[in-house]
Design a protein around this motif. Sequence first.
Motif, PDB file in Angstrom:
ATOM      1  N   MET A  26       0.891  -1.242   0.040  1.00  0.00           N
ATOM      2  CA  MET A  26      -0.075  -0.224   0.066  1.00  0.00           C
ATOM      3  C   MET A  26       0.794   1.285  -0.009  1.00  0.00           C
ATOM      4  N   ASP A  27       0.419   2.283  -0.687  1.00  0.00           N
ATOM      5  CA  ASP A  27       1.150   3.426  -0.909  1.00  0.00           C
ATOM      6  C   ASP A  27       0.931   4.365   0.599  1.00  0.00           C
ATOM      7  N   ILE A  28       2.090   5.033   0.941  1.00  0.00           N
ATOM      8  CA  ILE A  28       2.035   5.738   2.401  1.00  0.00           C
ATOM      9  C   ILE A  28       0.947   6.725   1.803  1.00  0.00           C
ATOM     10  N   ARG A  29       1.289   7.613   0.661  1.00  0.00           N
ATOM     11  CA  ARG A  29       0.849   8.453   0.481  1.00  0.00           C
ATOM     12  C   ARG A  29      -1.074   8.416   0.514  1.00  0.00           C
ATOM     13  N   VAL A  30      -1.297   7.331  -0.037  1.00  0.00           N
ATOM     14  CA  VAL A  30      -2.665   7.081  -0.160  1.00  0.00           C
ATOM     15  C   VAL A  30      -3.151   6.826   1.398  1.00  0.00           C
ATOM     16  N   LEU A  31      -2.568   6.101   2.240  1.00  0.00           N
ATOM     17  CA  LEU A  31      -2.757   5.903   3.652  1.00  0.00           C
ATOM     18  C   LEU A  31      -3.082   7.073   4.204  1.00  0.00           C
ATOM     19  N   LYS A  32      -2.194   8.270   3.986  1.00  0.00           N
ATOM     20  CA  LYS A  32      -2.303   9.558   4.574  1.00  0.00           C
ATOM     21  C   LYS A  32      -3.731  10.043   4.068  1.00  0.00           C
ATOM     22  N   TYR A  33      -3.973   9.907   2.608  1.00  0.00           N
ATOM     23  CA  TYR A  33      -5.160  10.451   1.884  1.00  0.00           C
ATOM     24  C   TYR A  33      -6.468   9.677   2.948  1.00  0.00           C
ATOM     25  N   PHE A  34      -6.529   8.501   2.997  1.00  0.00           N
ATOM     26  CA  PHE A  34      -7.277   7.879   3.584  1.00  0.00           C
ATOM     27  C   PHE A  34      -7.487   8.228   5.236  1.00  0.00           C
ATOM     28  N   LEU A  35      -6.466   8.687   5.909  1.00  0.00           N
ATOM     29  CA  LEU A  35      -6.649   8.938   7.373  1.00  0.00           C
ATOM     30  C   LEU A  35      -7.142  10.408   7.108  1.00  0.00           C
ATOM     31  N   GLU A  36      -6.723  11.411   6.593  1.00  0.00           N
ATOM     32  CA  GLU A  36      -7.531  12.689   6.333  1.00  0.00           C
ATOM     33  C   GLU A  36      -9.032  12.590   5.981  1.00  0.00           C
ATOM     34  N   VAL A  37      -9.436  11.714   5.126  1.00  0.00           N
ATOM     35  CA  VAL A  37     -10.720  11.670   4.808  1.00  0.00           C
ATOM     36  C   VAL A  37     -11.413  11.261   6.099  1.00  0.00           C
ATOM     37  N   VAL A  38     -10.954  10.326   6.886  1.00  0.00           N
ATOM     38  CA  VAL A  38     -11.451   9.774   8.074  1.00  0.00           C
ATOM     39  C   VAL A  38     -11.721  10.915   9.224  1.00  0.00           C
ATOM     40  N   GLU A  39     -10.632  11.721   9.152  1.00  0.00           N
ATOM     41  CA  GLU A  39     -10.652  12.729  10.198  1.00  0.00           C
ATOM     42  C   GLU A  39     -11.797  13.832   9.625  1.00  0.00           C
ATOM     43  N   LYS A  40     -11.543  14.190   8.391  1.00  0.00           N
ATOM     44  CA  LYS A  40     -12.518  15.370   8.062  1.00  0.00           C
ATOM     45  C   LYS A  40     -13.968  14.945   7.904  1.00  0.00           C
ATOM     46  N   GLY A  41     -14.138  13.621   7.500  1.00  0.00           N
ATOM     47  CA  GLY A  41     -15.361  13.172   7.281  1.00  0.00           C
ATOM     48  C   GLY A  41     -16.137  13.619   5.960  1.00  0.00           C
ATOM     49  N   SER A  42     -15.307  13.960   4.975  1.00  0.00           N
ATOM     50  CA  SER A  42     -15.664  14.080   3.621  1.00  0.00           C
ATOM     51  C   SER A  42     -14.416  14.254   2.573  1.00  0.00           C
ATOM     52  N   LEU A  43     -15.145  13.942   1.388  1.00  0.00           N
ATOM     53  CA  LEU A  43     -13.580  13.940   0.307  1.00  0.00           C
ATOM     54  C   LEU A  43     -13.166  15.472   0.089  1.00  0.00           C
ATOM     55  N   ALA A  44     -14.158  16.484   0.085  1.00  0.00           N
ATOM     56  CA  ALA A  44     -14.085  17.716  -0.207  1.00  0.00           C
ATOM     57  C   ALA A  44     -13.110  18.350   0.757  1.00  0.00           C
ATOM     58  N   LYS A  45     -13.482  18.166   2.054  1.00  0.00           N
ATOM     59  CA  LYS A  45     -12.852  19.044   3.350  1.00  0.00           C
ATOM     60  C   LYS A  45     -11.171  18.360   3.207  1.00  0.00           C
ATOM     61  N   ALA A  46     -11.192  16.745   3.036  1.00  0.00           N
ATOM     62  CA  ALA A  46      -9.836  16.200   2.853  1.00  0.00           C
ATOM     63  C   ALA A  46      -9.099  17.199   1.789  1.00  0.00           C
ATOM     64  N   ALA A  47      -9.547  17.063   0.903  1.00  0.00           N
ATOM     65  CA  ALA A  47      -8.821  17.668  -0.549  1.00  0.00           C
ATOM     66  C   ALA A  47      -8.454  19.066  -0.084  1.00  0.00           C
ATOM     67  N   ASP A  48      -9.278  19.715   0.321  1.00  0.00           N
ATOM     68  CA  ASP A  48      -8.666  21.356   0.982  1.00  0.00           C
ATOM     69  C   ASP A  48      -7.478  21.226   1.765  1.00  0.00           C
ATOM     70  N   SER A  49      -7.774  20.274   2.686  1.00  0.00           N
ATOM     71  CA  SER A  49      -6.630  20.276   3.647  1.00  0.00           C
ATOM     72  C   SER A  49      -5.238  19.747   2.852  1.00  0.00           C
ATOM     73  N   LEU A  50      -5.380  19.065   2.008  1.00  0.00           N
ATOM     74  CA  LEU A  50      -4.144  18.128   1.419  1.00  0.00           C
ATOM     75  C   LEU A  50      -3.749  18.849   0.181  1.00  0.00           C
ATOM     76  N   LEU A  51      -4.600  19.990  -0.329  1.00  0.00           N
ATOM     77  CA  LEU A  51      -4.021  20.684  -1.487  1.00  0.00           C
ATOM     78  C   LEU A  51      -4.101  20.028  -2.695  1.00  0.00           C
ATOM     79  N   THR A  52      -5.354  19.128  -2.675  1.00  0.00           N
ATOM     80  CA  THR A  52      -5.448  18.405  -3.901  1.00  0.00           C
ATOM     81  C   THR A  52      -7.022  18.501  -4.315  1.00  0.00           C
ATOM     82  N   THR A  53      -7.431  17.480  -5.137  1.00  0.00           N
ATOM     83  CA  THR A  53      -8.772  17.647  -5.467  1.00  0.00           C
ATOM     84  C   THR A  53      -9.552  16.276  -5.004  1.00  0.00           C
ATOM     85  N   ALA A  54     -10.967  16.599  -4.905  1.00  0.00           N
ATOM     86  CA  ALA A  54     -11.823  15.483  -4.262  1.00  0.00           C
ATOM     87  C   ALA A  54     -11.877  14.371  -5.199  1.00  0.00           C
TER      88      ALA A  54
END
Length: 293
Positions: free
Chosen positions: A1-29
């Motif tokens: 598993m890619d560490i970067r994707v695991l970080k994406y996954f954990l950010e979505v868990v924390e924020k509860g949505s793809l959009a909020k996670a994307a804003d935090s990670l400076l990428t797109t939903a």
Amino acid sequence: MDIRVLKYFLEVVEKGSLAKAADSLLTTAPNISRQISDMEAQLGTKLFRKEGRRLELTEDGLFLKERAKEIVSLAERTENDIKTRSQEISGNIFIGAAETPAMRKISSVVAEITREYPAVSFRFRSGDAELVCDGLDSGILDFGILAEPVDIRKYGHIKLPVSDQWGLLMSKDSPLAKLPSVRPEDLIGVPLMCSEQMLAGNGLAGWMGKDADRLRYVFTFNLITTAAMMAESNIGCVLTFKDLVSTEGKNLCFRRLNPKLETGLYLVWREDKRFSKAAQLFLDEFQTFFQGT
């Protein structure tokens, strides 16, 4: 598993949505959604389900959440350790510790290292033997400080030249507070509170002898703070170590067990673990300090 994707996954868990996670990670939903979908396909399971506007974890998602935290933490530590190997001694030392008054002595080692090596810092995690051993086995912790009973056969270890004395922490209103010390027969029928580790290890059975099955446990705990509050309200008496909880200015008192019951302590580590310079420094300083006590 890619560490970067695991970080994406954990950010979505924390924020509860793809959009909020994307804003935090400076990428797109859509990018995060695609990466997580690929991981779900790789794992053959769904990690999220929709609950209104919020994403909730499935059972497999909950399992991955805990593992992902460990994997990401270990990856970040490994990267940091490699970067600092050729530099001055620096970095974090991760220690899991049982609650013990012996930490006052261990703090002398910590104080000496932080004074001499300002780029070194400590990360302590308090918990019972199960939590500490899980951290050691997964590589999250460098060292553990464990109280008996504990299986140390699979670890490198140093037995500390100190031990903890057991007794009873209780309200000053408890009938047992009138005694100079507590004998086995005094505990029969008394509502008792003890750590989950002590209960699982049946640590009082030998001391109680034939009356061990007459003990009445009403409360178990991992950390002493809540149990001390319960004792102060006279809900029960806490089996714990001498000098672990201050009774000054509180409706609490401590009475030692009679005959004396003591517990040994160990510093443990995985023998196959390759230490960072900071962790090796701690082990060396620890050995030197306790050999002189």
